[in-house]
Write a protein that holds these residues in place. Sequence first.
Motif, PDB file in Angstrom:
ATOM      1  N   LYS A  49     -21.571 -20.902  31.916  1.00 63.84           N
ATOM      2  CA  LYS A  49     -22.447 -20.225  32.875  1.00 63.84           C
ATOM      3  C   LYS A  49     -21.617 -19.659  34.024  1.00 63.84           C
ATOM      4  N   LEU A  50     -21.851 -18.392  34.333  1.00 61.80           N
ATOM      5  CA  LEU A  50     -21.152 -17.743  35.441  1.00 61.80           C
ATOM      6  C   LEU A  50     -21.643 -18.291  36.780  1.00 61.80           C
ATOM      7  N   LYS A  51     -20.721 -18.408  37.727  1.00 61.08           N
ATOM      8  CA  LYS A  51     -21.098 -18.752  39.093  1.00 61.08           C
ATOM      9  C   LYS A  51     -21.607 -17.474  39.753  1.00 61.08           C
ATOM     10  N   VAL A  65     -20.577 -11.782  41.099  1.00 57.76           N
ATOM     11  CA  VAL A  65     -19.873 -12.636  40.151  1.00 57.76           C
ATOM     12  C   VAL A  65     -18.402 -12.277  40.234  1.00 57.76           C
ATOM     13  N   SER A  66     -17.541 -13.277  40.380  1.00 54.56           N
ATOM     14  CA  SER A  66     -16.117 -12.975  40.498  1.00 54.56           C
ATOM     15  C   SER A  66     -15.520 -12.630  39.133  1.00 54.56           C
ATOM     16  N   ARG A  71     -13.621 -13.943  33.574  1.00 53.93           N
ATOM     17  CA  ARG A  71     -12.530 -14.107  32.600  1.00 53.93           C
ATOM     18  C   ARG A  71     -12.442 -15.550  32.121  1.00 53.93           C
ATOM     19  N   PHE A  72     -12.615 -16.471  33.049  1.00 49.88           N
ATOM     20  CA  PHE A  72     -12.558 -17.885  32.681  1.00 49.88           C
ATOM     21  C   PHE A  72     -13.667 -18.236  31.702  1.00 49.88           C
ATOM     22  N   VAL A  73     -14.862 -17.689  31.905  1.00 52.50           N
ATOM     23  CA  VAL A  73     -15.980 -17.962  31.000  1.00 52.50           C
ATOM     24  C   VAL A  73     -15.670 -17.437  29.596  1.00 52.50           C
ATOM     25  N   TYR A  74     -15.026 -16.278  29.474  1.00 56.58           N
ATOM     26  CA  TYR A  74     -14.610 -15.793  28.151  1.00 56.58           C
ATOM     27  C   TYR A  74     -13.643 -16.777  27.502  1.00 56.58           C
ATOM     28  N   PHE A  75     -12.701 -17.292  28.292  1.00 55.71           N
ATOM     29  CA  PHE A  75     -11.745 -18.275  27.794  1.00 55.71           C
ATOM     30  C   PHE A  75     -12.468 -19.556  27.360  1.00 55.71           C
ATOM     31  N   VAL A  76     -13.467 -19.972  28.131  1.00 57.02           N
ATOM     32  CA  VAL A  76     -14.228 -21.177  27.803  1.00 57.02           C
ATOM     33  C   VAL A  76     -14.967 -21.000  26.475  1.00 57.02           C
ATOM     34  N   CYS A 123     -13.078 -28.405  33.343  1.00 58.00           N
ATOM     35  CA  CYS A 123     -14.078 -28.624  34.403  1.00 58.00           C
ATOM     36  C   CYS A 123     -13.442 -28.528  35.776  1.00 58.00           C
ATOM     37  N   ALA A 124     -12.245 -29.066  35.929  1.00 56.16           N
ATOM     38  CA  ALA A 124     -11.543 -29.000  37.215  1.00 56.16           C
ATOM     39  C   ALA A 124     -11.181 -27.562  37.555  1.00 56.16           C
ATOM     40  N   ILE A 125     -10.747 -26.805  36.560  1.00 49.59           N
ATOM     41  CA  ILE A 125     -10.411 -25.396  36.786  1.00 49.59           C
ATOM     42  C   ILE A 125     -11.660 -24.621  37.190  1.00 49.59           C
ATOM     43  N   LYS A 126     -12.781 -24.878  36.532  1.00 43.65           N
ATOM     44  CA  LYS A 126     -14.030 -24.168  36.858  1.00 43.65           C
ATOM     45  C   LYS A 126     -14.433 -24.432  38.307  1.00 43.65           C
ATOM     46  N   GLU A 127     -14.225 -25.642  38.775  1.00 47.67           N
ATOM     47  CA  GLU A 127     -14.539 -25.957  40.178  1.00 47.67           C
ATOM     48  C   GLU A 127     -13.665 -25.159  41.133  1.00 47.67           C
ATOM     49  N   ALA A 128     -12.418 -24.911  40.726  1.00 47.79           N
ATOM     50  CA  ALA A 128     -11.471 -24.207  41.606  1.00 47.79           C
ATOM     51  C   ALA A 128     -11.651 -22.696  41.561  1.00 47.79           C
ATOM     52  N   VAL A 129     -12.209 -22.169  40.486  1.00 46.76           N
ATOM     53  CA  VAL A 129     -12.344 -20.713  40.324  1.00 46.76           C
ATOM     54  C   VAL A 129     -13.448 -20.188  41.217  1.00 46.76           C
TER      55      VAL A 129
END
Length: 129
Positions: A49-51, A65-66, A71-76, A123-129
């Motif tokens: 889910k996008l932030k 949306v950043s 990009r991170f969501v595509y990677f996920v 999950c940690a990366i998603k929090e930082a993005v």
Amino acid sequence: MHSIIVFGFPMILVAFEWLLRSIANIDTFGFVGPTLAAAAISFVVPLTKLKEELLEADGKEWIKVSKRDSRFVYFVWLMLLIGLLSWFWVCTLSINSSGQSIADFPTHVVVGSIMYVVSIGLCAIKEAV
């Protein structure tokens, strides 16, 4: 504290099931790899889910949306596909019980553990993005 409970809960369940299976004298490692792999996948799914950030300008509401998060969501999504294939492989390894091991641990346990650690990292990366 909440993160410790969320990410540690599957490990608590694994330990509890291990205890029950040990008391019942049943093979204790047959379930660990698939359980950890399933827990890992369950941590990754919400990361798709996008932030979104709500902005107001000139009386209109906009959703921001950043690009990094996008990009991170595509990677996920890619990692989720790899995770599902890995989970299938871990289940197969667990069922076959061919005696394959890495560092004296069954291969399915090692792979499930790696998946679990990677999912926590995501999950940690998603929090930082």
